[in-house]
Design a protein around this motif. Structure first.
Motif, short mmCIF file in Angstrom:
data_model
loop_
_atom_site.label_atom_id
_atom_site.label_comp_id
_atom_site.label_asym_id
_atom_site.label_seq_id
_atom_site.Cartn_x
_atom_site.Cartn_y
_atom_site.Cartn_z
N GLN A 3 13.13 -0.85 -2.20
CA GLN A 3 12.64 -2.15 -1.79
C GLN A 3 11.61 -2.54 -2.58
O GLN A 3 10.82 -1.77 -3.35
N PRO A 4 11.94 -3.80 -3.12
CA PRO A 4 10.78 -4.46 -3.99
C PRO A 4 9.48 -4.46 -3.37
O PRO A 4 9.05 -4.91 -2.31
N VAL A 5 8.40 -4.59 -4.50
CA VAL A 5 7.14 -4.69 -4.09
C VAL A 5 6.38 -5.67 -5.23
O VAL A 5 6.73 -5.17 -6.35
N PHE A 6 5.79 -6.41 -4.78
CA PHE A 6 4.93 -7.35 -5.71
C PHE A 6 3.55 -7.43 -5.31
O PHE A 6 3.40 -8.04 -4.08
N ASN A 7 2.61 -7.39 -5.94
CA ASN A 7 1.13 -7.01 -5.69
C ASN A 7 0.90 -6.13 -4.35
O ASN A 7 -0.01 -6.85 -3.56
N GLY A 8 1.70 -5.31 -4.20
CA GLY A 8 1.52 -4.59 -2.86
C GLY A 8 2.28 -4.96 -1.75
O GLY A 8 2.32 -4.26 -0.69
N ARG A 9 2.85 -6.12 -1.69
CA ARG A 9 3.39 -6.67 -0.65
C ARG A 9 5.02 -6.19 -0.73
O ARG A 9 5.77 -6.48 -1.85
N ALA A 10 5.61 -5.45 0.19
CA ALA A 10 7.00 -5.27 0.26
C ALA A 10 7.85 -6.40 0.61
O ALA A 10 7.38 -7.33 1.50
N ALA A 11 8.80 -6.48 0.23
CA ALA A 11 9.76 -7.86 0.30
C ALA A 11 11.29 -7.40 0.25
O ALA A 11 11.74 -6.35 0.39
N HIS A 12 11.98 -8.50 -0.15
CA HIS A 12 13.45 -8.58 -0.19
C HIS A 12 14.00 -8.83 -1.66
O HIS A 12 13.32 -9.49 -2.16
N PRO A 13 15.38 -8.71 -1.74
CA PRO A 13 16.20 -7.89 -1.24
C PRO A 13 15.81 -6.24 -1.20
O PRO A 13 15.23 -5.59 -1.98
N ILE A 14 16.59 -5.75 0.01
CA ILE A 14 16.46 -4.26 0.10
C ILE A 14 17.86 -3.58 -0.05
O ILE A 14 18.95 -4.19 0.53
N ILE A 15 17.77 -2.41 -0.73
CA ILE A 15 19.09 -1.80 -0.82
C ILE A 15 19.29 -0.42 0.02
O ILE A 15 18.30 0.46 -0.22
N LEU A 16 20.15 -0.39 1.11
CA LEU A 16 20.27 0.65 1.65
C LEU A 16 21.59 1.58 1.22
O LEU A 16 22.33 1.16 0.86
N PRO A 17 21.30 2.90 1.11
CA PRO A 17 22.75 3.89 0.91
C PRO A 17 23.55 3.47 2.29
O PRO A 17 23.08 2.96 3.41
N VAL A 18 24.82 3.61 2.03
CA VAL A 18 25.70 3.21 3.03
C VAL A 18 25.77 4.07 4.44
O VAL A 18 25.87 3.37 5.56
N ASP A 19 25.06 5.35 4.43
CA ASP A 19 24.93 5.95 5.63
C ASP A 19 23.91 5.26 6.27
O ASP A 19 23.78 5.19 7.72
N GLN A 20 22.79 4.80 5.77
CA GLN A 20 21.72 4.19 6.41
C GLN A 20 21.88 2.68 7.07
O GLN A 20 21.70 2.29 8.12
N PHE A 21 23.07 1.83 6.15
CA PHE A 21 23.42 0.78 6.55
C PHE A 21 24.36 0.86 7.79
O PHE A 21 24.25 0.18 8.93
N ALA A 22 25.11 1.77 7.80
CA ALA A 22 25.90 2.14 9.08
C ALA A 22 25.27 2.46 10.35
O ALA A 22 25.49 2.16 11.39
N ALA A 23 23.98 3.06 10.17
CA ALA A 23 23.23 3.36 11.18
C ALA A 23 22.55 1.98 11.94
O ALA A 23 22.10 2.39 13.07
N LEU A 24 22.64 0.82 11.06
CA LEU A 24 21.91 -0.13 11.65
C LEU A 24 22.63 -0.65 13.08
O LEU A 24 22.26 -0.96 13.85
N ALA A 25 23.93 -0.31 12.96
CA ALA A 25 24.79 -0.97 14.15
C ALA A 25 24.38 -0.27 15.40
O ALA A 25 24.18 -1.30 16.31
#
Length: 204
Positions: A139-161
């Motif tokens: 997850q990108p962070v700019f000046n301490g603020r977490a942001a987008h885009p976010i990259i998920l390993p495929v198993d974590q992406f599958a867990a979203l469902a």
């Protein structure tokens, strides 16, 4: 990114199902340079060499469907959210359940459809970091603020469902042990185009 072929296991979820109420018109179809925001975003990810891009759209948005067809997408290459009023996380869950993902993907990028102002070099840094740390949520962070885009390993992406989390932020906090915050020198990761004033600011 010097070797685009290394990204042939990355897919991109392009979140584009929002109603754009505050903007007053479909954000993805606004001009951006000599293109629309939609085409600019698609071209960015294609230039980076990802394997697949799947926009998630409001099932009733005929204008966006037409624009995707004009961009040489077929109707089985995007994801339709039948209930976009349930929010962004519902679009992610539809994307997670979607059967159209290519086999062999290792990571999915969760990209907002209203961030055309992010530098392509920033996206490259995030992709390269995910390659170097393949089991981490990046997850990108700019000046301490977490942001987008976010990259998920495929198993974590599958867990979203089937996740009971109320939103993506909560889901990531549940997996804090594998989150990797990536410092970037790009304020664009923290901003999006919600209003005409936002559009004017970032498109100047």
């Amino acid at each position: 990114m010097s070797e685009h072929t290394r990204l042939n296991t990355f897919g991109v979820v392009l979140l584009a199902a929002g109603a754009s109420r505050r903007m007053g018109t479909c954000k993805l179809l606004l001009p951006w340079g000599n293109k629309t925001i939609l085409i600019h975003l698609l071209d960015q990810w294609k230039t980076l060499g990802v394997a697949q891009i799947a926009p998630v759209i409001d099932a009733s948005n005929q204008l966006l469907k037409t624009a995707l067809l004009d961009a040489r997408f077929s109707s089985d290459e995007w994801v339709e959210n039948p209930f976009p009023e349930r929010g962004m996380f519902s679009s992610l869950q539809e994307a997670s359940r979607w059967k159209g993902w290519r086999s062999g993907l290792t990571h999915l990028v969760v990209a907002l459809g209203d961030q055309p102002h992010i530098k392509i070099s920033t996206l490259g840094v995030l992709l390269e970091t995910a390659q170097q740390h393949p089991s981490r949520i990046c997850q990108p962070v700019f000046n301490g603020r977490a942001a987008h885009p976010i990259i998920l390993p495929v198993d974590q992406f599958a867990a979203l469902a089937e996740s009971d989390a109320p939103d993506l932020g909560a889901f990531i906090r549940e997996h804090e042990a594998i989150r990797l915050r990536v410092a970037v020198n790009d304020q664009g990761v923290t901003g999006d185009l919600d209003t005409p004033a936002d559009y004017a600011r970032w498109n100047s």
